[in-house]
Design a protein around this motif. Sequence first.
Motif, PDB file in Angstrom:
ATOM      1  N   GLN A 148      -4.501   2.232  -2.483  1.00  0.00           N
ATOM      2  CA  GLN A 148      -3.542   2.468  -3.558  1.00  0.00           C
ATOM      3  C   GLN A 148      -2.300   1.608  -3.365  1.00  0.00           C
ATOM      4  O   GLN A 148      -1.938   1.273  -2.233  1.00  0.00           O
ATOM      5  N   ASN A 153       0.830  -1.211   0.000  1.00  0.00           N
ATOM      6  CA  ASN A 153       0.000   0.000   0.000  1.00  0.00           C
ATOM      7  C   ASN A 153       0.860   1.254   0.000  1.00  0.00           C
ATOM      8  O   ASN A 153       2.028   1.236   0.399  1.00  0.00           O
ATOM      9  N   GLN A 154       0.247   2.353  -0.412  1.00  0.00           N
ATOM     10  CA  GLN A 154       0.956   3.634  -0.414  1.00  0.00           C
ATOM     11  C   GLN A 154       1.426   3.964   0.996  1.00  0.00           C
ATOM     12  O   GLN A 154       0.673   3.850   1.961  1.00  0.00           O
ATOM     13  N   SER A 155       2.682   4.414   1.097  1.00  0.00           N
ATOM     14  CA  SER A 155       3.299   4.584   2.413  1.00  0.00           C
ATOM     15  C   SER A 155       4.521   5.488   2.311  1.00  0.00           C
ATOM     16  O   SER A 155       5.248   5.442   1.318  1.00  0.00           O
ATOM     17  N   ASP A 199       1.699   1.554  -3.563  1.00  0.00           N
ATOM     18  CA  ASP A 199       2.768   2.542  -3.521  1.00  0.00           C
ATOM     19  C   ASP A 199       3.510   2.553  -4.861  1.00  0.00           C
ATOM     20  O   ASP A 199       3.836   1.495  -5.394  1.00  0.00           O
ATOM     21  N   PRO A 200       3.784   3.750  -5.414  1.00  0.00           N
ATOM     22  CA  PRO A 200       4.498   3.818  -6.699  1.00  0.00           C
ATOM     23  C   PRO A 200       5.841   3.087  -6.699  1.00  0.00           C
ATOM     24  O   PRO A 200       6.320   2.687  -7.764  1.00  0.00           O
ATOM     25  N   SER A 208       1.514  -0.279  -9.662  1.00  0.00           N
ATOM     26  CA  SER A 208       0.183   0.321  -9.734  1.00  0.00           C
ATOM     27  C   SER A 208      -0.887  -0.723  -9.440  1.00  0.00           C
ATOM     28  O   SER A 208      -0.601  -1.924  -9.356  1.00  0.00           O
ATOM     29  N   SER A 254      -0.411   5.117   4.259  1.00  0.00           N
ATOM     30  CA  SER A 254      -1.032   6.438   4.103  1.00  0.00           C
ATOM     31  C   SER A 254      -2.240   6.398   3.180  1.00  0.00           C
ATOM     32  O   SER A 254      -3.024   7.343   3.156  1.00  0.00           O
ATOM     33  N   ASP A 255      -2.399   5.308   2.394  1.00  0.00           N
ATOM     34  CA  ASP A 255      -3.596   5.128   1.573  1.00  0.00           C
ATOM     35  C   ASP A 255      -3.804   3.631   1.368  1.00  0.00           C
ATOM     36  O   ASP A 255      -3.029   2.981   0.671  1.00  0.00           O
TER      37      ASP A 255
END
Length: 544
Positions: free
Chosen positions: A69, A53-55, A71-72, A76, A65-66
């Motif tokens: 999503q 996940n986005q972090s 994390d890039p 994706s 943090s999301d």
Amino acid sequence: MTEWWRGGVIYQVYPRSFQDSNGDGIGDLPGIIDRLDHIASLGVDCIWLSPINQSPQADMGYDVSDYMQVDPLFGSLQDFDVLMQKAHALGLKVIMDQVVSHTSDQHPWFQESAFSRENAKADWYVWADAKPDGSPPNNWLSVFGGSAWEWHTARKQYYLHNFLTAQPDLNFHNPAVQDAVLEVMRFWLDRGLDGFRLDTVNYYFHDAQLRSNPPLKSLKGKPAVNPYDMQSHQFSKSQPENVAWLKRVRKLLDAYPGATTVGEVGDEERGLELMKQYTSGTELLHMCYSFDFLGPKFSAEHFRSKIARFFAEDETGWPCWSFSNHDVIRPMTRWASHSVSRADLSKQAAALVLSVKGSVGLYQGEELGLPEADILYEELTDPRGIRFWPEDKGRDGCRTPMPWQAHAPHGGYTSGSPWLPIKHAHLDLAVDAQNADQNSTLNFFRKFIAWRKAQPALLTGSIEFFKTDEPVLAFRRSAGNKDIICVFNLSPEERVVAVSKLPDMLEPVSNNATLEGKTLTLGPNGVAIVETPAGEGSVRFKAG
């Protein structure tokens, strides 16, 4: 089969260390996709993805943090979908880490909660006033050192963080938080995910009265490296309210046939009991694991007592036993003093964890028999290691990248500079080298897992321990009209075991063992596996 997980083998992928596809030195989802054939070749049932996940990556993704999503760093949502499609085509289930006892302090939920004491999410985190002298509300400590409370100037209150200050704890006493977490889970299940590994599953609830923890009764004769280990965590975690919440999680999972849960129980004092409690019956989690087999203890009594205790009285609970993961020293290093041969120890560890009653968690590199990497202080990334060096060197030594090719730069893991170094000792054990060696640890894993799949006794059968002296561990697994007797010499010296009513042949998944008449000779870290008709066969230790 909706209960594929019962007796299944789950392979943990640590994404940033598995395979880098774009040369930035950090593993990613396209890299995992490229290596799925290796995982499938092991014969495992499922992949567990550590956090994607986005972090902000303050704790390597365990600070989200999301939740909706990718994390890039890793790719994706489209990459995730491709991974799911290919994994399913290969017959592999996929579960992922769900880190919801806390979030990142960069999560919008926390940003809103911290803004004031009067907003829609004001009570989504654990806030408390200071004592009259300004000190924290109680004595709770952080796993990563220091107080578990951090002062926030805007709210003029403390917030709870069981881990880093950048990882504030969610307030599960608030039903709105529970609802939001269930929506996160539903998002991924709707996307085809097969379930979750629930991080720190016993940390969700805290004592609502914020009572201080008492001291631990015994420090076992030496001061703790981390003061956290000096407390009995009666009030900061493992609260009774957790059971009702886990029922809500199970109800959601039951709406997705075949989806499963694995809970991580982090509690030194009550780990085994919580594993049983959280998996008993059909309304809670499917599986749990604790840290009982993730430490330095390596004895027949230790393995026998923990497994027997778990299945005593109520047999409806289900464990997922692991010897290795991303948080602990690799077993080839932890248990090295009990062996003269890394190869024999690695094969014995594989045979043991794949033979006891329960499901199995394997960690990437375990199938290669990797030892702990020797990380220098200047190479560290783990906040725990940086804080407690050198007495506790942290977790980077078990998180180094997978060695795929013995003679390729960086072991074939990346075309760039890896985020952690790949040490020479790991290159010697690379996948391509072991693929070419029929006697390698890697090929032993494949052989044992393939054989195990055809043995109902090992998948879901009962377990009965024989009375043997150290260092011999022996048990019978039973299902239908066939038993499987498993005998292990947990030492670097040869041991002789007396047997009766056994066939003359050892199964080909045995290692470093011979059977002649009624005498079973086990070499250092020897493994003997014998099939017998139900109810026949026994073993007893004798000097030799």
